[in-house]
Design an enzyme around this catalytic site. Structure first.
Site, PDB file in Angstrom:
ATOM      1  N   CYS A 143      49.470  16.750  13.788  1.00 39.26           N
ATOM      2  CA  CYS A 143      50.551  17.492  13.227  1.00 39.26           C
ATOM      3  C   CYS A 143      51.415  16.706  12.426  1.00 39.26           C
ATOM      4  O   CYS A 143      51.938  15.735  12.916  1.00 39.26           O
ATOM      5  CB  CYS A 143      51.348  18.273  14.376  1.00 39.26           C
ATOM      6  SG  CYS A 143      52.968  18.852  13.789  1.00 39.26           S
ATOM      7  N   TYR A 149      50.985  24.485   3.336  1.00 36.53           N
ATOM      8  CA  TYR A 149      50.640  25.484   4.175  1.00 36.53           C
ATOM      9  C   TYR A 149      50.631  26.861   3.420  1.00 36.53           C
ATOM     10  O   TYR A 149      50.139  27.812   3.559  1.00 36.53           O
ATOM     11  CB  TYR A 149      51.635  25.608   5.317  1.00 36.53           C
ATOM     12  CG  TYR A 149      51.498  24.433   6.336  1.00 36.53           C
ATOM     13  CD1 TYR A 149      50.451  24.595   7.613  1.00 36.53           C
ATOM     14  CD2 TYR A 149      51.773  23.017   6.252  1.00 36.53           C
ATOM     15  CE1 TYR A 149      50.276  23.468   8.420  1.00 36.53           C
ATOM     16  CE2 TYR A 149      51.416  22.111   7.221  1.00 36.53           C
ATOM     17  CZ  TYR A 149      50.638  22.399   8.245  1.00 36.53           C
ATOM     18  OH  TYR A 149      50.468  21.377   9.104  1.00 36.53           O
TER      19      TYR A 149
END
Length: 327
Positions: A41, A172
């Protein structure tokens, strides 16, 4: 009105602050809290880098989750018996529900958990690293750099905001867009910002001032994932990072700086994105490439001057149990 086809990041649910002496939030206390991350992440990777640079390994223990989570959230399957050895839980969601028994929202990393109670304290990825830099000073190692110097905070904040909107979160927005229009808009903003940053970094080694700051940490965690996942998986494919001479050299400079590359696990990164995002990659096939050897190639950024750690020193090697397989 927001386009429903545009990806919207959820806000952090638990946002307790850490302050020296507990004057406004939770008290900073060595050994009391545990940082839960996934090396996959980018938001958690910020905390990994900052923790290393500041030498907080002894003060703030580390739990590393499996890069492939399931419907029950991030799993501690990398640990013996599938339990975190300190918190005694199998899933990070257990710490969320210990704080709020009725919680049914997303479970994200990084998260800091209070060890005595087993409750999550914060999953505020935007604030965690800033508090580590400012409120945990008494726990910093000797020679720790100032990653958020007061006199430069306005400029750092401005740089970070643009990079967050268009780059950190921008990849994203492109990858999870539900319409051509939403994707095109995110794609355009992403590369416009990267072009701007590239031009800025052509004449100076770091984003703000002549030392590493929080702004560099936040840009690095996206750049290091760019060619491995964002270029193909998220369709951010105008060009690869390796095709921008300035950004590629800048990213290699940071990667080769103690505290950055030694926190990066490309295996975790690729397995997470390509296996978990089944709507984007339904076959769950993890690509073999790219060739990672270039990350160790000379970058020559030192010719621009700058002092990576300012008046401080590099961090020592990571603790043996936190060493990542080298390239």
């Amino acid at each position: 009105m927001r386009d429903s086809a545009e990806f919207t990041r959820s806000e952090s649910r638990f946002t307790d602050r850490f302050t020296a002496g507990g004057r406004d939030g939770r008290p900073v206390e060595a050994g009391r809290y545990r940082l839960v991350v996934s090396r996959a992440c980018p938001w958690a990777s910020r905390a990994l880098v900052v923790r290393r640079l500041l030498g907080l390994e002894e003060a703030l223990s580390l739990a590393v989750a499996d890069p492939v989570q399931d419907e029950r959230s991030w799993r501690f399957t990398l640990d013996p018996d599938g339990r975190d050895p300190v918190l005694g839980i199998r899933f990070l969601s257990e710490a969320y529900r210990a704080r709020d028994a009725g919680y049914d929202g997303g479970v994200s990393v990084p998260a800091i958990v209070d060890v005595p109670s087993g409750q999550v304290v914060t999953n505020d990825y935007q604030r965690i690293t800033l508090d580590l830099s400012t409120e945990w000073r008494a726990m910093h190692r000797e020679g720790a750099p100032d990653l958020y110097p007061e006199k430069l905070r306005d400029e750092i904040d401005e740089r970070m905001e643009g990079i967050y909107q268009d780059v950190n979160n921008g990849v994203y927005k492109a990858g999870f867009a539900k319409s051509q229009e939403a994707y095109d808009a995110a794609y355009s903003r992403l590369f416009a910002r990267l072009d701007q940053v590239s031009e800025h970094l052509a004449g100076q080694r770091y984003l703000v001032g002549d030392t590493i700051t929080e702004a560099d940490v936040r840009l690095f965690t996206t750049l290091v994932r760019f060619d491995a996942v964002y270029h193909g998986h998220f369709k951010c494919n105008r060009n690869k990072l390796g095709e921008d001479p300035v950004l590629w050299a800048y990213a290699r400079d940071l990667f080769q700086t103690p505290g950055f590359g030694d926190t990066v696990d490309f295996d975790h990164i690729k397995r997470h994105y390509y296996v978990v995002h089944e709507d984007i990659n339904p076959t769950r096939i993890v690509p073999r490439g790219p060739d990672l050897r270039g990350w160790r190639a000379p970058h020559h950024r030192e010719e621009l001057g700058g002092r990576p750690f300012g008046d401080g020193t590099p961090p020592p090697p990571p603790p043996p149990h936190e060493v990542v397989q080298p390239l």
